[in-house]
Structures are given as structure tokens and as C-alpha cells.
Design an enzyme around this catalytic site. Structure first.
Site, mmCIF file in Angstrom:
data_model
loop_
_atom_site.group_PDB
_atom_site.id
_atom_site.type_symbol
_atom_site.label_atom_id
_atom_site.label_comp_id
_atom_site.label_asym_id
_atom_site.label_seq_id
_atom_site.Cartn_x
_atom_site.Cartn_y
_atom_site.Cartn_z
ATOM 1 N N CYS A 71 0.924 -1.126 0.067
ATOM 2 C CA CYS A 71 0.020 -0.132 0.058
ATOM 3 C C CYS A 71 0.842 1.376 0.096
ATOM 4 O O CYS A 71 1.800 1.313 1.044
ATOM 5 C CB CYS A 71 -0.870 0.102 1.244
ATOM 6 S SG CYS A 71 -1.935 1.322 1.261
ATOM 7 N N CYS B 247 0.421 3.095 3.585
ATOM 8 C CA CYS B 247 1.039 2.589 4.840
ATOM 9 C C CYS B 247 2.049 1.544 4.759
ATOM 10 O O CYS B 247 2.516 0.889 5.915
ATOM 11 C CB CYS B 247 -0.174 2.066 5.551
ATOM 12 S SG CYS B 247 -0.986 0.811 5.064
ATOM 13 N N CYS C 117 -7.354 -0.982 2.059
ATOM 14 C CA CYS C 117 -6.339 -1.535 2.545
ATOM 15 C C CYS C 117 -6.879 -1.618 4.106
ATOM 16 O O CYS C 117 -7.604 -1.035 4.663
ATOM 17 C CB CYS C 117 -5.170 -0.482 2.774
ATOM 18 S SG CYS C 117 -3.825 -0.862 3.929
ATOM 19 N N CYS D 56 -4.796 0.869 6.530
ATOM 20 C CA CYS D 56 -5.170 2.405 6.626
ATOM 21 C C CYS D 56 -6.459 2.811 5.977
ATOM 22 O O CYS D 56 -6.814 3.921 5.974
ATOM 23 C CB CYS D 56 -4.015 3.122 5.901
ATOM 24 S SG CYS D 56 -3.894 2.965 3.941
ATOM 25 N N CYS E 228 -8.463 -5.324 -9.565
ATOM 26 C CA CYS E 228 -8.200 -4.309 -10.642
ATOM 27 C C CYS E 228 -7.593 -3.014 -9.692
ATOM 28 O O CYS E 228 -8.637 -2.396 -9.087
ATOM 29 C CB CYS E 228 -9.145 -3.728 -11.324
ATOM 30 S SG CYS E 228 -8.839 -2.602 -12.768
#
Length: 178
Positions: free
Chosen positions: A95, A98, A143, A146, A166
Site C-alpha cells: 500500500c 501505509c 487496505c 489504513c 483491478c
């Protein structure tokens, strides 16, 4: 060989140059359990249990404007603009907000959509919700650490999962194994 035939073949080459796809769900389970083998030795990564909560102002300082728009405001980047579309090295996609590991390079495939696409994800990396933005319901994923928006999950991917995660490229950062 005719020039047209050659050019059509050349254009199709990226679609044919996929990595070996998993054969069955055992392969998928192995990928999901062995994802840490794609990290360079000594690399530390956060856990989904280590929640990261920041104010809007803190997120704006932490992220480039386009990544902020995608991760925090659920925007979508323009198709075909992410350099991660062409990323083929062994490693882990994390991510961009984070650093939580989300996918490995082994989970990536060329979908032809213009966004980085994956046929499975690292377990516990995402939380799901329904999105009705385009009238019909879609599965949106965020995510788990976060809450950043990454993309949508579709059922038109390769077997055996038939999934296409995607993902917006600006919502990811790639950590090469080497």
C-alpha cells in the site's frame, strides 16, 4: 510475412507473455502462504493489525496529490498511466499509504485493462464493501491497515480464482526482492 500480420502479432505479444498461471487452488494457497519469500532478506513490513489512522491534513502531507485522490477520496487513475503495469521483477506490491503488503509479483497478470491486475491477494490485506457508484453493485476493496481505497474486484480473471483485483497503480508501491 505481411507487415500487417507482423504488427498485429507484435501488439498481441504482451498479452501472450504472461507468467505461468496457477493450476489449481493449492497453488493459490501456496502463493498466499509463501508471500514473504518475495521480500528481500531483513525487510520489515507492517501487519494489518497495526492500524494507521491519520487526519486528512496528515494524509495530504504524506501522499502525492494523485495518490491522495485515489487512496483517500476513492478516485480512479487514468488507465494505462501506471509504470507498475510493466513491473515484472520478483517482489511485493505494498500500500502506498501505509506499506502493508498486498500482492506479490507472482499474483500479477496482464489483464489488458490498463491497471495493475492480480488474480489473488495476500490474506487479510483488504476489507471489502459494495460500491454503487456506476448504478450496478461492484466489490470495492480497501487496505485493512489504513483504509485506503485500492480498486475493485471482478470475476473475469484467469482460472482457478477467476478473480481480477483491478488496482490503481498510484495506490501501490513496489518493493523488489533484490
Amino acid at each position: 510475412m505481411k507487415r500487417r500480420t507482423f504488427l498485429v502479432g507484435l501488439a498481441a505479444a504482451p498479452l501472450l507473455a504472461r507468467a505461468a498461471q496457477p493450476v489449481d487452488l493449492k497453488d493459490i494457497k501456496r502463493m498466499q502462504s509463501d508471500w514473504k519469500t518475495f521480500l528481500a532478506p531483513g525487510t520489515t513490513v507492517p501487519s494489518p493489525a497495526e492500524a494507521l489512522k491519520l487526519s486528512k491534513e496528515e494524509w495530504r502531507k504524506r501522499l502525492p496529490p494523485q495518490a491522495y485522490g485515489v487512496l483517500r477520496e476513492e478516485n480512479t487513475e487514468r488507465a494505462g498511466t501506471s509504470p507498475l503495469n510493466n513491473e515484472k521483477r520478483p517482489g511485493v506490491f505494498v500500500c502506498a499509504g501505509c506499506g502493508l503488503p498486498l500482492f506479490t509479483s507472482e499474483m500479477k497478470f496482464e489483464s489488458g485493462t490498463g491497471w495493475p491486475s492480480f488474480f489473488t491477494a495476500i490474506p487479510d490485506a483488504f476489507e471489502m464493501k459494495k460500491d454503487f457508484y456506476l448504478i450496478y453493485p461492484r466489490t470495492e476493496y480497501h487496505c485493512a491497515r489504513c483504509g485506503g481505497h485500492h480498486g475493485h474486484l471482478f470475476d473475469d480473471g484467469p482460472p482457478p480464482t477467476n478473480q481480477r483485483w483491478c488496482n490503481n497503480g498510484v495506490a501501490l508501491r513496489f518493493i523488489p526482492k533484490g
